[in-house]
Scaffold this motif. Structure first.
Motif, PDB file in Angstrom:
ATOM      1  N   ALA A 179      12.347 -14.543  -3.875  1.00  0.00           N
ATOM      2  CA  ALA A 179      12.856 -13.220  -4.151  1.00  0.00           C
ATOM      3  C   ALA A 179      11.526 -12.180  -4.372  1.00  0.00           C
ATOM      4  CB  ALA A 179      13.688 -13.065  -5.251  1.00  0.00           C
ATOM      5  N   VAL A 180      11.455 -11.130  -3.765  1.00  0.00           N
ATOM      6  CA  VAL A 180      10.465 -10.350  -4.163  1.00  0.00           C
ATOM      7  C   VAL A 180      11.011  -8.877  -4.372  1.00  0.00           C
ATOM      8  CG1 VAL A 180       8.457  -8.859  -2.962  1.00  0.00           C
ATOM      9  CG2 VAL A 180       8.966 -11.344  -2.334  1.00  0.00           C
ATOM     10  N   THR A 181      10.584  -8.320  -5.359  1.00  0.00           N
ATOM     11  CA  THR A 181      11.113  -7.189  -6.079  1.00  0.00           C
ATOM     12  C   THR A 181      10.148  -6.000  -5.522  1.00  0.00           C
ATOM     13  OG1 THR A 181      12.096  -8.061  -7.716  1.00  0.00           O
ATOM     14  CG2 THR A 181      11.935  -5.698  -7.980  1.00  0.00           C
ATOM     15  N   LEU A 182      10.709  -4.834  -4.756  1.00  0.00           N
ATOM     16  CA  LEU A 182       9.982  -3.790  -4.399  1.00  0.00           C
ATOM     17  C   LEU A 182      10.223  -2.726  -5.387  1.00  0.00           C
ATOM     18  CD1 LEU A 182       8.248  -2.385  -2.223  1.00  0.00           C
ATOM     19  CD2 LEU A 182      10.273  -2.147  -0.954  1.00  0.00           C
ATOM     20  N   TYR A 183       9.024  -2.127  -5.895  1.00  0.00           N
ATOM     21  CA  TYR A 183       9.021  -0.989  -6.554  1.00  0.00           C
ATOM     22  C   TYR A 183       8.408   0.322  -5.848  1.00  0.00           C
ATOM     23  CZ  TYR A 183       9.913  -3.333 -10.903  1.00  0.00           C
ATOM     24  OH  TYR A 183      10.465  -4.273 -11.699  1.00  0.00           O
ATOM     25  N   LEU A 184       9.170   1.494  -5.781  1.00  0.00           N
ATOM     26  CA  LEU A 184       8.698   2.659  -4.915  1.00  0.00           C
ATOM     27  C   LEU A 184       8.305   3.647  -5.928  1.00  0.00           C
ATOM     28  CD1 LEU A 184       8.550   4.014  -2.283  1.00  0.00           C
ATOM     29  CD2 LEU A 184      10.928   4.743  -2.195  1.00  0.00           C
ATOM     30  N   ASN A 185       7.268   4.263  -5.856  1.00  0.00           N
ATOM     31  CA  ASN A 185       6.850   4.968  -6.903  1.00  0.00           C
ATOM     32  C   ASN A 185       7.272   4.848  -8.445  1.00  0.00           C
ATOM     33  OD1 ASN A 185       5.517   6.588  -4.709  1.00  0.00           O
ATOM     34  ND2 ASN A 185       7.688   7.511  -4.301  1.00  0.00           N
ATOM     35  N   ASP A 186       6.759   3.474  -8.744  1.00  0.00           N
ATOM     36  CA  ASP A 186       7.122   2.877 -10.179  1.00  0.00           C
ATOM     37  C   ASP A 186       8.682   2.844 -10.504  1.00  0.00           C
ATOM     38  OD1 ASP A 186       4.205   2.655 -10.495  1.00  0.00           O
ATOM     39  OD2 ASP A 186       4.229   4.979 -11.181  1.00  0.00           O
ATOM     40  N   THR A 187       9.486   2.935  -9.475  1.00  0.00           N
ATOM     41  CA  THR A 187      10.830   2.709  -9.620  1.00  0.00           C
ATOM     42  C   THR A 187      11.339   1.608  -8.794  1.00  0.00           C
ATOM     43  OG1 THR A 187      11.398   5.240 -10.081  1.00  0.00           O
ATOM     44  CG2 THR A 187      13.100   3.927  -9.337  1.00  0.00           C
ATOM     45  N   GLU A 188      12.209   0.668  -9.632  1.00  0.00           N
ATOM     46  CA  GLU A 188      12.586  -0.372  -8.888  1.00  0.00           C
ATOM     47  C   GLU A 188      13.609  -0.132  -7.650  1.00  0.00           C
ATOM     48  OE1 GLU A 188      15.342  -4.734  -9.512  1.00  0.00           O
ATOM     49  OE2 GLU A 188      13.961  -3.762 -11.189  1.00  0.00           O
ATOM     50  N   LEU A 189      13.285  -0.448  -6.376  1.00  0.00           N
ATOM     51  CA  LEU A 189      14.068  -0.018  -5.246  1.00  0.00           C
ATOM     52  C   LEU A 189      15.051  -0.970  -4.917  1.00  0.00           C
ATOM     53  CD1 LEU A 189      14.822   2.129  -3.107  1.00  0.00           C
ATOM     54  CD2 LEU A 189      13.040   1.078  -1.786  1.00  0.00           C
ATOM     55  N   VAL A 190      14.608  -2.218  -4.565  1.00  0.00           N
ATOM     56  CA  VAL A 190      15.296  -3.482  -4.119  1.00  0.00           C
ATOM     57  C   VAL A 190      14.416  -4.542  -4.330  1.00  0.00           C
ATOM     58  CG1 VAL A 190      14.268  -3.439  -1.763  1.00  0.00           C
ATOM     59  CG2 VAL A 190      16.596  -4.121  -1.999  1.00  0.00           C
ATOM     60  N   THR A 191      15.419  -5.814  -4.231  1.00  0.00           N
ATOM     61  CA  THR A 191      14.775  -7.193  -4.310  1.00  0.00           C
ATOM     62  C   THR A 191      15.009  -7.679  -2.945  1.00  0.00           C
ATOM     63  OG1 THR A 191      14.917  -7.479  -6.818  1.00  0.00           O
ATOM     64  CG2 THR A 191      15.149  -9.521  -5.480  1.00  0.00           C
TER      65      THR A 191
END
Length: 263
Positions: free
Chosen positions: A34-46
């Protein structure tokens, strides 16, 4: 392209049972992380995926969601593979993030027709292409993609996707998630500066509406799969100008939409 498929599999101990009896031996299974993606310091999706080509995956995912359109939209990219974390900063605010996974319902002037599920997909334009390809060329290229599917051959647990110009395979990725393979191709095209228009997507899995939408955003006019399409995928493909070829195995195939491209 570097072969790092060894990172996508691991050895386990299994008890094999056959008509001759049972035996303990080592086997190989596909890795899933599982990889959690942060967009501009906000969690977007795993994203649940195979743990390789994560930059291509994240760029392709953001492209598929309409959040970025070119590599220059990204101001910063960093990754902690051991922690399963990725941080992406965009040069401009990404308003599409606010609409991420919001349902989009269109009346379509009262007519019953397929529509897009999510707001971020509603701006996708139909694909215009003069690409033509023969069944013989499809069969040859499909065979080449299967020869490259070393992770599937080892584990039986991976999907594959390839991009072709009709003559050669330009890129090929495997992943536990079928949609991830298409995102990795999209990310690779962005990072390499290679346009996907007038290319062919070779795909191992079921052609769902999600796959058609990702393909349309890339501008790819033809999808070739060894598996089946769904009805919504075919409705969307017809609207978006995409040729869908399914059950492409050995010397046979079914052409479902935009048949004029298969000559």
């Amino acid at each position: 392209m570097t072969d790092n498929s060894y990172k996508n599999k691991t050895a386990v101990t299994v008890k094999k049972i056959t008509a001759a009896g049972r035996v303990t031996q080592r086997d190989v299974v596909v890795r899933e992380t599982a990889v959690t993606l942060y967009l501009n310091d906000t969690e977007l999706v795993t994203l649940v995926c195979s743990p390789t080509n994560l930059q291509e995956l994240c760029y392709g995912f953001l492209f598929a969601e309409g959040i970025i359109t070119e590599p220059g939209d990204v101001a910063g990219f960093s990754i902690s593979a051991s922690d399963g974390l990725v941080w992406v900063e965009t040069r401009e605010p990404a308003p599409a993030g606010a609409n991420f996974l919001r349902r989009h319902v269109a009346s379509c002037c009262g007519r019953s027709r397929a529509s897009f599920y999510f707001i971020n997909d509603a701006d996708i334009e139909p694909v215009a292409s003069n690409l033509r390809i023969s069944p013989a060329a499809i069969t040859a290229l499909r065979g080449e993609t299967e020869r490259r599917a070393v992770l599937f051959a080892a584990t039986g647990g991976a999907h594959g996707a390839a991009l072709s110009d009709g003559n050669d395979i330009l890129a090929f990725f495997e992943d536990v998630g079928r949609h991830n393979t298409v995102d990795k191709l999209a990310g690779w095209c962005l990072l390499q500066g290679i346009p996907a228009r007038d290319k062919i997507l070779f795909f191992s899995g079921r052609v769902s509406s999600e796959i058609v939408i990702k393909t349309a955003r890339m501008g790819v006019p033809v999808i070739v799969s060894r598996s089946a399409p769904t009805d919504l995928a075919l409705e969307l493909a017809e609207q978006l100008g995409i040729t869908v070829v399914g059950f492409a195995r050995e010397n046979r195939m079914n052409v479902y939409t935009r048949c004029e491209r298969i000559i």
